[in-house]
Design an enzyme around this catalytic site. Structure first.
Site, short mmCIF file in Angstrom:
data_model
loop_
_atom_site.label_atom_id
_atom_site.label_comp_id
_atom_site.label_asym_id
_atom_site.label_seq_id
_atom_site.Cartn_x
_atom_site.Cartn_y
_atom_site.Cartn_z
N ASP A 130 -8.64 7.37 1.63
CA ASP A 130 -7.94 7.14 0.29
C ASP A 130 -7.77 8.49 -0.53
O ASP A 130 -8.61 9.63 -0.04
CB ASP A 130 -8.93 6.16 -0.56
CG ASP A 130 -8.75 4.67 -0.09
OD1 ASP A 130 -8.02 4.47 0.85
OD2 ASP A 130 -9.47 3.89 -0.68
N ARG A 181 -0.16 7.78 4.65
CA ARG A 181 0.22 6.51 3.84
C ARG A 181 0.51 7.22 2.58
O ARG A 181 0.10 7.88 1.87
CB ARG A 181 -1.26 5.91 3.37
CG ARG A 181 -0.96 4.74 2.18
CD ARG A 181 -2.16 4.44 1.62
NE ARG A 181 -3.18 3.70 2.41
CZ ARG A 181 -4.34 3.78 2.19
NH1 ARG A 181 -5.03 4.49 1.13
NH2 ARG A 181 -5.48 2.99 2.89
C1 FAD Z 1 -2.10 -0.11 0.50
C2 FAD Z 1 -2.09 0.80 -0.42
C3 FAD Z 1 -3.14 1.72 -0.52
C4 FAD Z 1 -3.48 2.63 -1.76
N1 FAD Z 1 -4.15 3.54 -1.78
C5 FAD Z 1 -3.99 4.46 -2.75
C6 FAD Z 1 -4.87 5.47 -2.96
O1 FAD Z 1 -5.70 6.19 -1.88
N2 FAD Z 1 -4.92 6.42 -3.98
C7 FAD Z 1 -4.28 5.90 -5.06
O2 FAD Z 1 -4.28 6.90 -6.06
N3 FAD Z 1 -3.43 5.14 -5.21
C8 FAD Z 1 -3.66 4.13 -4.18
N4 FAD Z 1 -2.82 3.04 -4.21
C9 FAD Z 1 -2.41 2.58 -5.47
C10 FAD Z 1 -0.78 3.25 -5.62
O3 FAD Z 1 -1.12 4.63 -5.79
C11 FAD Z 1 -0.25 2.58 -6.95
O4 FAD Z 1 -1.12 2.72 -7.79
C12 FAD Z 1 -0.08 1.10 -6.64
O5 FAD Z 1 0.32 0.71 -5.29
C13 FAD Z 1 0.92 0.48 -7.80
O6 FAD Z 1 2.37 1.23 -7.63
P1 FAD Z 1 3.36 0.75 -6.78
O7 FAD Z 1 3.89 1.56 -5.90
O8 FAD Z 1 3.49 -0.60 -6.41
O9 FAD Z 1 4.65 0.84 -7.93
P2 FAD Z 1 4.92 0.25 -9.27
O10 FAD Z 1 6.06 0.80 -9.82
O11 FAD Z 1 3.78 0.68 -10.30
O12 FAD Z 1 5.02 -1.12 -9.21
C14 FAD Z 1 6.13 -2.01 -8.65
C15 FAD Z 1 6.11 -3.30 -8.70
O13 FAD Z 1 5.08 -3.83 -7.81
C16 FAD Z 1 4.09 -4.72 -8.64
N5 FAD Z 1 3.07 -4.21 -8.82
C17 FAD Z 1 2.56 -3.08 -8.90
N6 FAD Z 1 1.07 -2.99 -9.28
C18 FAD Z 1 0.77 -4.37 -9.56
C19 FAD Z 1 -0.35 -4.61 -10.16
N7 FAD Z 1 -1.51 -3.95 -10.35
N8 FAD Z 1 -0.43 -6.12 -10.53
C20 FAD Z 1 0.66 -6.72 -10.22
N9 FAD Z 1 1.88 -6.34 -9.81
C21 FAD Z 1 1.94 -5.14 -9.46
C22 FAD Z 1 4.97 -5.08 -9.95
O14 FAD Z 1 5.99 -6.17 -9.50
C23 FAD Z 1 5.93 -3.79 -10.11
O15 FAD Z 1 7.11 -4.16 -10.69
C24 FAD Z 1 -2.64 2.50 -2.94
C25 FAD Z 1 -1.44 1.20 -2.87
C26 FAD Z 1 -1.54 0.63 -1.56
C27 FAD Z 1 -0.42 -0.53 -1.75
#
Ligand code: FAD
Length: 308
Positions: A130, A181
């Site tokens: 991560d 990722r």
């Molecule tokens: C498999 C995976 C691994 C990850 N690993 C890391 C990592 O190593 N380091 C790191 O900094 N971050 C990590 N993240 C978190 C990532 O950085 C984002 O903070 C997170 O995925 C929310 O952003 P989004 O890309 O979904 O987009 P956004 O623009 O935030 O969200 C898009 C849509 O997704 C839905 N959504 C997003 N978040 C939520 C929530 N919490 N609850 C409900 N609905 C939601 C909503 O419908 C929103 O409109 C990871 C995420 C995933 C999916």
């Protein structure tokens, strides 16, 4: 503002004690966390695989400063990998370097992650590192490069909110270790290192996908895990891959446990590889706070648990 407050509280000792002390918080965390034990996690992996969604297990924990605690976390991952193999499941694992002892020392952390990578290799699966807050970015990438010298089953994550990420992705792809990722990034970062505007973070995500899907990148073995719930980005990636003949085995979609399950199933039905990141364990507080910060509407969900 609310996002920043929640991210600040995710690191705050008193808030930690206050919030985790309430039984309703534990109940609310269950939306995003499979449970506290390995058997809870394995049950969630099995339930996901039954729907064609592969799992990435994450044993919750970060910023560990005791050697015994860091070693115990490593042991837990070894046990998780054995349980995955014994159950005939296809899950991989994801680790945080600060849980593996990065704050104790680079060599100590390396040894701890290397034994997980070796165990994962013997179970024919992979380990993703991560990406944590920006003070750790450079050291995480150095550790990734060091691990890749011996373990080809290790991957890492790149955050599109960081200005440096385009260059990092291009270099890693060029070095032939572009198994990445892509994520937006979940920490509170200053404008000196990260795009303050969401539109720029989203646009940069597309640029990173594009770098990873170029013919030259594919020729060097790049594999891109598009880890987002953002339907606009997912649609863009699918169209880009279609237009540029990017084979489906060179990219996949990843989402978090408890978020957009409908979208995960829709992508599986269309024949794409989908993995769900499934956290488990007792150290769920900072993880829960980051999920609340991403979508403040989740606070209502938390409050409903408090009132009912
Ligand atoms: C498999 C995976 C691994 C990850 N690993 C890391 C990592 O190593 N380091 C790191 O900094 N971050 C990590 N993240 C978190 C990532 O950085 C984002 O903070 C997170 O995925 C929310 O952003 P989004 O890309 O979904 O987009 P956004 O623009 O935030 O969200 C898009 C849509 O997704 C839905 N959504 C997003 N978040 C939520 C929530 N919490 N609850 C409900 N609905 C939601 C909503 O419908 C929103 O409109 C990871 C995420 C995933 C999916």
């Amino acid at each position: 503002m609310l996002r920043q407050t929640l991210l600040y509280l995710s690191r705050h000792e008193t808030a930690y004690r206050l919030i985790t002390g309430f039984p309703f918080s534990r109940a609310a965390a269950r939306r995003f966390v499979a449970g506290e034990s390995l058997s809870d996690a394995i049950a969630a992996v099995r339930a996901n695989e039954a729907h064609g969604i592969y799992a990435i297990l994450d044993y919750l924990g970060e910023n560990v400063i005791s050697r015994s605690e860091a070693r115990a976390a490593g042991d837990e991952y070894i046990a998780a990998l054995s349980a995955i193999a014994q159950s005939g499941l296809r899950a991989s694992v994801s680790v945080k370097l600060t849980q593996m002892g990065l704050d104790i020392g680079d060599d100590f952390c390396y040894e701890n992650v290397a034994r997980i990578a070796a165990q994962a290799a013997s179970c024919h699966t992979s380990v993703c590192i991560d990406m944590e807050g920006s003070p750790y970015t450079e050291r995480t990438l150095q550790m990734y490069r060091r691990l890749r010298e011996h373990y080809s089953n290790v991957t890492t994550a790149i955050q599109s909110y960081l200005y440096r990420s385009q260059e990092d992705v291009a270099c890693l792809v060029d070095e032939g270790i572009g198994n990445l990722r892509l994520i937006k990034g979940a920490y509170d970062e200053p404008a000196s290192v990260a795009f303050p505007k969401k539109a720029d973070v989203d646009a940069n995500f597309l640029r990173l996908i594009e770098i990873m899907m170029r013919p030259a990148a594919l020729a060097r073995g790049a594999h891109c895990a598009i880890a987002t719930h953002d339907e606009k980005i997912i649609r863009w990636a699918i169209l880009y891959a279609y237009r540029h003949d990017v084979p489906r085995n060179r990219f996949e979609f990843q989402m978090l446990y408890g978020i957009r399950r409908d979208l995960q199933e829709k992508l599986v039905a269309k024949g794409y590889t989908v993995r769900a990141y499934i956290p488990y364990g007792t150290h769920w507080y900072p993880y829960l706070m980051r999920r609340l910060a991403e979508r403040p509407a989740n606070l209502l969900f938390l409050l409903r648990n408090l009132l009912l």
